[in-house]
Write a protein that holds these residues in place. Structure first.
Motif, mmCIF file in Angstrom:
data_model
loop_
_atom_site.group_PDB
_atom_site.id
_atom_site.type_symbol
_atom_site.label_atom_id
_atom_site.label_comp_id
_atom_site.label_asym_id
_atom_site.label_seq_id
_atom_site.Cartn_x
_atom_site.Cartn_y
_atom_site.Cartn_z
ATOM 1 N N ASN A 2 -16.006 35.085 57.240
ATOM 2 C CA ASN A 2 -16.201 33.778 57.835
ATOM 3 C C ASN A 2 -17.658 33.576 58.243
ATOM 4 O O ASN A 2 -18.243 34.409 58.919
ATOM 5 C CB ASN A 2 -15.308 33.606 59.069
ATOM 6 N N ARG A 3 -18.261 32.460 57.791
ATOM 7 C CA ARG A 3 -19.597 32.028 58.192
ATOM 8 C C ARG A 3 -20.653 33.137 58.057
ATOM 9 O O ARG A 3 -21.257 33.560 59.051
ATOM 10 C CB ARG A 3 -19.555 31.520 59.634
ATOM 11 N N LYS A 304 -15.698 21.332 52.375
ATOM 12 C CA LYS A 304 -15.684 20.891 53.765
ATOM 13 C C LYS A 304 -16.985 21.299 54.443
ATOM 14 O O LYS A 304 -17.389 22.464 54.379
ATOM 15 C CB LYS A 304 -14.481 21.503 54.496
ATOM 16 N N SER A 305 -17.629 20.340 55.083
ATOM 17 C CA SER A 305 -18.884 20.622 55.779
ATOM 18 C C SER A 305 -18.584 21.321 57.109
ATOM 19 O O SER A 305 -17.796 20.828 57.916
ATOM 20 C CB SER A 305 -19.646 19.314 56.033
ATOM 21 N N ASP A 306 -19.202 22.479 57.309
ATOM 22 C CA ASP A 306 -18.979 23.260 58.527
ATOM 23 C C ASP A 306 -20.204 23.146 59.430
ATOM 24 O O ASP A 306 -21.323 23.506 59.032
ATOM 25 C CB ASP A 306 -18.726 24.728 58.167
ATOM 26 N N THR A 307 -20.012 22.646 60.643
ATOM 27 C CA THR A 307 -21.128 22.379 61.549
ATOM 28 C C THR A 307 -21.888 23.652 61.907
ATOM 29 O O THR A 307 -23.133 23.654 61.921
ATOM 30 C CB THR A 307 -20.615 21.700 62.840
ATOM 31 N N THR A 309 -22.187 26.423 60.206
ATOM 32 C CA THR A 309 -22.959 26.852 59.032
ATOM 33 C C THR A 309 -24.182 25.971 58.832
ATOM 34 O O THR A 309 -25.280 26.470 58.523
ATOM 35 C CB THR A 309 -22.071 26.818 57.775
#
Length: 612
Positions: A2-3, A304-307, A309
């Motif tokens: 994750n990330r 999906k845009s991840d804030t 990241t």
């Protein structure tokens, strides 16, 4: 995993901090992580192992190794240039417009001489030069000064955050040619817009609109800067993510219906790149533009845009470009403010909506009020969340707390959108019709005058502003640790679907809370004892301390007696510089002094007691 970008950023920051502040080799970090990993393996609980995964540790070690070595090489490059302080002969390209000083003009240049290639300098000269000029210059290198007082302004470190190595006092210039690359034409756009604004706005609003739209704050006078600072709205004078968000909104509403969403987003990326260039690549604009570009790319690739990241990637790009940005005030403000708005705003908003005491007092009326004024609550939550995260930086930078920040920021939010959106519309229209552009400018001058009025009125109430001592590093770390713990526990407690690790942490927290309730009397008594001991230590006799304060051409001496009496002998003074406000008061607050018991003036010459 994750990330991974976020994990890489953590490691990269660790490597930078290790290289800047610790004198030991980074191999010690690997030893520490190895010990932690082997200790964790003795725990049977998978919850702890989930937090310290081997993949995370490897990424952190790799990225920290890279950033540590970049810092070492950068410092070596700086030190080599500082050694060559005599006459220098360089080939350079002018990469900034003229900045007028009292006795000379200053320009930023990029060195193209092989020995110092890709080094950036300031040059000072009385000559008139232009962006893109290729020059052969001769002059004397002036190494930037370090902090002259305890925790004072370190000009050398500040220039490093701008990737500038120092100043060359030029005594000979030969023009070789002109480099007309893409940045040359971006600068032409900047000059055209600047000229447009200077012709269409009056003298009272011209400096403000130049700062808000172009980030050019050179014409803003010191009194206006102080008014905006004391009102906690100085962020509107420097281009930030707020300004960029209005530009994005303007692009979306003007292009989506004409060219469609996909092409609109491409236009958005192109315009933001141009805007980033013409505004001088300020860190807040770079951060906002990168985050917007990444979000748009995610849209194109149907991801999906991840804030987290997006924030991490923008910070990583900036720190790769210049690792010394880590202690830039602009970098800290833009990222801490963004983190506060993204992660704390929902918590603050939820707390405001669910204040039990107000429900008891007003009942359903408060619920109806919240439902009808959700935008107001969101605006208040944004102001509070950003202030919570940036508070330590404000205290270190300005030694000031303004309790009126919620009111002033709410008022500013009403007018700033009109100024930014209206300002750019006015600039575009002026290119086609000067008369209509001037007419629109007169309308936009009304909210600008309102903005100035907000800062003036707020600064008239000094009881809203408190001067405070500069906080210690451990106090700042404890503050952020408490904010982190509170926000994490709050999010976990309201989360409906909890992971195994979250359940484990929440159980430990609830168990600790019960223990604190059981032993609350003992804990309170312990705190009282600690406070009493600290106060006794404060009043206990100490060694006599004498500090000589560097106030330029003048004298100033601070004496702290064994009985903690603070005596100031002289205060310095200069004709065109307020030593008291800019040097002496910050020095005293950095020393943790809020009160002077005795002030002695040896004589009344300007360099000993000038007050203005």
């Amino acid at each position: 995993m994750n990330r991974p970008i976020f994990i890489l950023l953590i490691g990269y920051i660790i490597g930078i901090i290790w290289g800047l502040y610790l004198k030991t080799d980074i191999i010690l970090l690997y030893l520490v992580f190895s010990i932690i990993y082997f200790i964790i393996n003795f725990f049977k609980s998978s919850n702890i192992k989930d937090i310290f995964k081997i993949n995370y540790i490897i990424l952190i070690l790799i990225s920290s190794f890279i950033s540590y070595n970049i810092i070492q090489k950068s410092n070596f490059k700086y030190d080599n240039l500082y050694i060559d302080k005599e006459e220098m002969k360089l080939d350079v390209i002018i990469i900034s417009n003229k900045k007028e000083k009292e006795y000379y003009n200053r320009y930023k240049v990029k060195v193209i001489t092989k020995k110092y290639y890709d080094t950036y300098l300031y040059i000072t000269t009385k000559n008139e030069l232009k962006f893109g000029d290729i020059l052969q210059i001769e002059g004397k290198y002036d190494e930037p000064q370090i902090a002259r007082n305890y925790k004072g302004f370190n000009y050398k470190e500040y220039l490093k955050t701008l990737k500038i190595y120092g100043t060359l006092k030029v005594n000979k210039i030969d023009k070789i040619g002109v480099q007309k690359d893409i940045f040359y034409y971006f600068n032409k756009i900047y000059l055209k817009i600047k000229d447009n604004l200077e012709k269409t706005y009056n003298e009272h609003t011209q400096a403000i609109i130049l700062g808000i739209l172009l980030g050019n704050t050179e014409q803003i006078d010191e009194e206006t800067r102080n008014d905006f600072s004391q009102s906690s709205i100085s962020h509107v004078l420097a281009i930030s993510g707020l300004h960029v968000s209005y530009i994005i909104y303007l692009i979306e509403i003007s292009s989506q219906n004409l060219v469609g969403i996909k092409k609109s987003r491409i236009i958005q990326i192109i315009i933001l790149i141009i805007y980033m260039s013409i505004t001088g690549y300020s860190l807040s604009v770079i951060r906002a533009c990168i985050m917007s570009a990444v979000s748009n790319l995610a849209f194109f690739f149907r991801r999906k845009s991840d804030t987290i990241t997006n924030i991490s990637l923008s910070a990583l790009i900036i720190l790769i470009w210049n690792p010394f940005c880590i202690y830039s005030t602009s970098f800290l403000f833009t990222y801490l403010g963004t983190i506060g708005v993204v992660f704390l705003r929902p918590i603050i908003e939820d707390i405001i909506i669910n204040i039990k005491s107000l429900y008891k007092l007003f009942g359903e009326k408060y619920k109806i009020f919240c439902q009808k004024n959700i935008k107001l609550i969101e605006a208040v939550s944004v102001a509070i969340s950003a202030q919570i995260m940036t508070l330590p930086v404000i205290l270190v930078k300005y030694n000031m707390i303004s309790v009126s920040f919620i009111i002033t920021n709410l008022l500013v939010n009403v007018v700033i959108g009109i100024i930014v959106i209206g300002g750019f519309i006015q600039v575009i229209i002026t290119f086609f019709s000067q008369k209509i552009g001037i007419a629109i400018a007169k309308i936009i001058q009304i909210p600008i005058m309102g903005l100035i009025g907000i800062s003036k009125i707020s600064s008239l109430f000094p009881f809203f502003i408190f001067k405070v001592k500069t906080p210690k590093l451990y106090q700042i770390l404890i503050y952020y640790l408490l904010v982190l713990i509170f926000s994490y526990i709050y999010n976990v407690s309201v989360c409906t679907e909890k992971s195994i690790t979250q359940i484990f942490i929440l159980r430990k927290y609830n168990k600790l809370k019960k223990q604190l309730i059981i032993f609350q009397r003992q804990i309170i008594a312990g705190f009282i004892v600690i406070i009493i001991v600290v106060e006794i230590i404060k009043i206990a006799p100490k060694e006599l301390k004498i500090y000589f304060v560097d106030v330029g051409q003048g004298d100033c001496c601070l004496i702290i007696t064994p009985k903690n009496k603070n005596i100031l002998i002289d205060g310095g003074g200069q004709r065109n510089f307020d030593v008291g406000t800019n040097t002496l008061v910050p020095y005293l607050l950095n020393r943790g002094i809020l009160k002077i018991d005795y002030c002695i003036i040896s004589h009344f010459d300007q360099d000993h007691c000038r007050t203005v």
